[in-house]
Scaffold this motif. Structure first.
Motif, PDB file in Angstrom:
ATOM      1  N   PHE A  89       0.685  -1.333   0.031  1.00 17.95           N
ATOM      2  CA  PHE A  89       0.092  -0.028   0.131  1.00 17.95           C
ATOM      3  C   PHE A  89       0.796   1.182  -0.013  1.00 17.95           C
ATOM      4  N   GLY A  90       2.303   1.167  -0.016  1.00 17.17           N
ATOM      5  CA  GLY A  90       3.135   2.248  -0.106  1.00 17.17           C
ATOM      6  C   GLY A  90       2.900   3.141   1.237  1.00 17.17           C
ATOM      7  N   ILE A  91       2.718   2.513   2.363  1.00 19.83           N
ATOM      8  CA  ILE A  91       2.928   3.166   3.539  1.00 19.83           C
ATOM      9  C   ILE A  91       4.209   2.667   4.409  1.00 19.83           C
ATOM     10  N   SER A  92       4.467   2.973   5.446  1.00 21.40           N
ATOM     11  CA  SER A  92       5.723   2.585   6.319  1.00 21.40           C
ATOM     12  C   SER A  92       4.802   1.359   7.229  1.00 21.40           C
ATOM     13  N   GLN A  93       5.751   0.534   7.894  1.00 24.28           N
ATOM     14  CA  GLN A  93       5.157  -0.569   8.789  1.00 24.28           C
ATOM     15  C   GLN A  93       4.641   0.015   9.975  1.00 24.28           C
ATOM     16  N   ALA A  94       5.258   1.051  10.666  1.00 25.69           N
ATOM     17  CA  ALA A  94       4.433   1.888  11.803  1.00 25.69           C
ATOM     18  C   ALA A  94       3.166   2.351  11.269  1.00 25.69           C
ATOM     19  N   ARG A  95       2.810   2.644  10.188  1.00 22.33           N
ATOM     20  CA  ARG A  95       1.688   3.479   9.743  1.00 22.33           C
ATOM     21  C   ARG A  95       0.520   2.200   9.822  1.00 22.33           C
ATOM     22  N   VAL A  96       1.154   0.996   9.281  1.00 22.16           N
ATOM     23  CA  VAL A  96       0.346  -0.090   9.091  1.00 22.16           C
ATOM     24  C   VAL A  96      -0.331  -0.735  10.516  1.00 22.16           C
ATOM     25  N   SER A  97       0.798  -0.544  11.474  1.00 24.06           N
ATOM     26  CA  SER A  97       0.442  -1.008  12.764  1.00 24.06           C
ATOM     27  C   SER A  97      -0.639  -0.042  13.471  1.00 24.06           C
ATOM     28  N   GLN A  98      -0.436   1.414  12.997  1.00 23.07           N
ATOM     29  CA  GLN A  98      -1.355   2.189  13.838  1.00 23.07           C
ATOM     30  C   GLN A  98      -2.769   1.960  13.140  1.00 23.07           C
ATOM     31  N   LEU A  99      -2.632   2.067  11.785  1.00 23.52           N
ATOM     32  CA  LEU A  99      -4.216   1.956  10.967  1.00 23.52           C
ATOM     33  C   LEU A  99      -4.651   0.589  11.376  1.00 23.52           C
ATOM     34  N   SER A 100      -3.975  -0.590  11.465  1.00 27.80           N
ATOM     35  CA  SER A 100      -4.683  -1.597  11.561  1.00 27.80           C
ATOM     36  C   SER A 100      -5.219  -1.687  13.036  1.00 27.80           C
ATOM     37  N   THR A 101      -4.827  -1.112  13.932  1.00 27.59           N
ATOM     38  CA  THR A 101      -5.307  -1.078  15.153  1.00 27.59           C
ATOM     39  C   THR A 101      -6.645  -0.254  15.328  1.00 27.59           C
ATOM     40  N   VAL A 102      -6.425   0.843  14.793  1.00 28.05           N
ATOM     41  CA  VAL A 102      -7.655   1.849  15.026  1.00 28.05           C
ATOM     42  C   VAL A 102      -8.864   1.214  14.084  1.00 28.05           C
ATOM     43  N   LEU A 103      -8.422   0.986  12.895  1.00 31.99           N
ATOM     44  CA  LEU A 103      -9.626   0.494  11.835  1.00 31.99           C
ATOM     45  C   LEU A 103     -10.222  -0.765  12.396  1.00 31.99           C
ATOM     46  N   LEU A 104      -9.364  -1.513  12.893  1.00 32.79           N
ATOM     47  CA  LEU A 104     -10.012  -3.044  13.457  1.00 32.79           C
ATOM     48  C   LEU A 104     -11.313  -2.563  14.548  1.00 32.79           C
ATOM     49  N   ALA A 105     -10.837  -1.619  15.538  1.00 29.94           N
ATOM     50  CA  ALA A 105     -11.491  -1.331  16.382  1.00 29.94           C
ATOM     51  C   ALA A 105     -12.922  -0.710  15.940  1.00 29.94           C
ATOM     52  N   VAL A 106     -12.755   0.109  14.774  1.00 30.35           N
ATOM     53  CA  VAL A 106     -13.966   0.681  14.244  1.00 30.35           C
ATOM     54  C   VAL A 106     -14.772  -0.271  13.684  1.00 30.35           C
ATOM     55  N   LEU A 107     -14.068  -1.004  12.832  1.00 32.78           N
ATOM     56  CA  LEU A 107     -14.936  -2.537  12.456  1.00 32.78           C
ATOM     57  C   LEU A 107     -15.557  -3.142  13.379  1.00 32.78           C
ATOM     58  N   ASN A 108     -14.827  -3.660  14.228  1.00 27.19           N
ATOM     59  CA  ASN A 108     -15.645  -4.297  15.335  1.00 27.19           C
ATOM     60  C   ASN A 108     -16.994  -3.548  15.792  1.00 27.19           C
ATOM     61  N   GLN A 109     -16.742  -2.230  15.978  1.00 24.99           N
ATOM     62  CA  GLN A 109     -17.960  -1.541  16.494  1.00 24.99           C
ATOM     63  C   GLN A 109     -19.245  -1.636  15.499  1.00 24.99           C
ATOM     64  N   VAL A 110     -18.845  -1.667  14.509  1.00 22.86           N
ATOM     65  CA  VAL A 110     -19.793  -1.798  13.053  1.00 22.86           C
ATOM     66  C   VAL A 110     -20.311  -3.026  13.280  1.00 22.86           C
ATOM     67  N   LEU A 111     -19.686  -4.096  13.259  1.00 24.78           N
ATOM     68  CA  LEU A 111     -19.847  -5.616  13.246  1.00 24.78           C
ATOM     69  C   LEU A 111     -20.841  -5.910  14.604  1.00 24.78           C
ATOM     70  N   ALA A 112     -20.332  -5.118  15.662  1.00 22.56           N
ATOM     71  CA  ALA A 112     -21.166  -5.270  16.822  1.00 22.56           C
ATOM     72  C   ALA A 112     -22.529  -4.973  16.763  1.00 22.56           C
ATOM     73  N   ARG A 113     -22.491  -3.542  16.085  1.00 23.85           N
ATOM     74  CA  ARG A 113     -24.001  -2.934  15.836  1.00 23.85           C
ATOM     75  C   ARG A 113     -24.658  -3.825  15.005  1.00 23.85           C
ATOM     76  N   ARG A 114     -24.227  -4.376  14.080  1.00 18.66           N
ATOM     77  CA  ARG A 114     -25.085  -5.406  13.044  1.00 18.66           C
ATOM     78  C   ARG A 114     -25.097  -6.678  13.677  1.00 18.66           C
TER      79      ARG A 114
END
Length: 167
Positions: A89-114
């Motif tokens: 994706f053309g980003i740094s490994q540190a950014r992958v770590s940050q994004l995956s943590t935050v995005l997974l939390a948001v996705l889990n909230q969405v899946l929980a609501r559904r």
């Protein structure tokens, strides 16, 4: 990876995300507002913003909620190394770590609501499956060795003869 190009190819899209394009779009209807709400008030580090972010930076590498959801789903589906995901994706490994943590939390909230989060309790699973019309379900599990009885005669009765342990 080019989200726009892959979106036009249903088979690779499914292989990378586990979702058909219409399923992805349906999930995106809930994910996009949840992500935008989170991003408005929080940084990627999870800290509350001093000033509200009204929009995403125009030079963002993963611009748009749809690209972020695609990024997360490919990461989860393929269980790749963060370094591989970063190069894809053309980003740094540190950014992958940050994004995956935050995005997974948001996705889990969405899946929980559904109501789509996996059930972790056997009793709750039994309650959810009780009204299902088909009483037999497929189970994808890992084959594990079974501890055998130490008594030779009892062991002979229990042994199916199907498999021999490997060294």
């Amino acid at each position: 990876m080019d989200y726009v190009a892959l979106r036009e190819k249903p088979r690779p899209f499914l292989a990378l995300t586990s979702l058909q394009v219409p399923e992805f779009d349906d999930l995106l209807t809930d994910f996009a507002p949840a992500w935008e709400r989170y991003h408005r008030w929080h940084t990627l580090e999870g800290k509350r913003r001093a000033f509200v972010a009204h929009r995403e930076r125009p030079n963002a590498v993963l611009a748009g909620s749809e690209v972020k959801l695609f990024f997360l789903l490919t990461y989860l589906k393929n269980n790749s190394l963060q370094q591989h995901q970063a190069a894809s994706f053309g980003i740094s490994q540190a950014r992958v770590s940050q994004l995956s943590t935050v995005l997974l939390a948001v996705l889990n909230q969405v899946l929980a609501r559904r109501g789509l989060l996996p059930v972790r309790d056997g009793g709750e699973l039994a309650q959810r499956l009780a009204p299902h019309p088909e009483p037999v379900f497929a189970y994808d599990g890992v084959e594990r060795g079974v501890p055998r009885n130490q008594d030779g005669e009892a062991q002979a009765e229990e042994y199916s003869g199907k498999k021999k342990p490997t060294a």
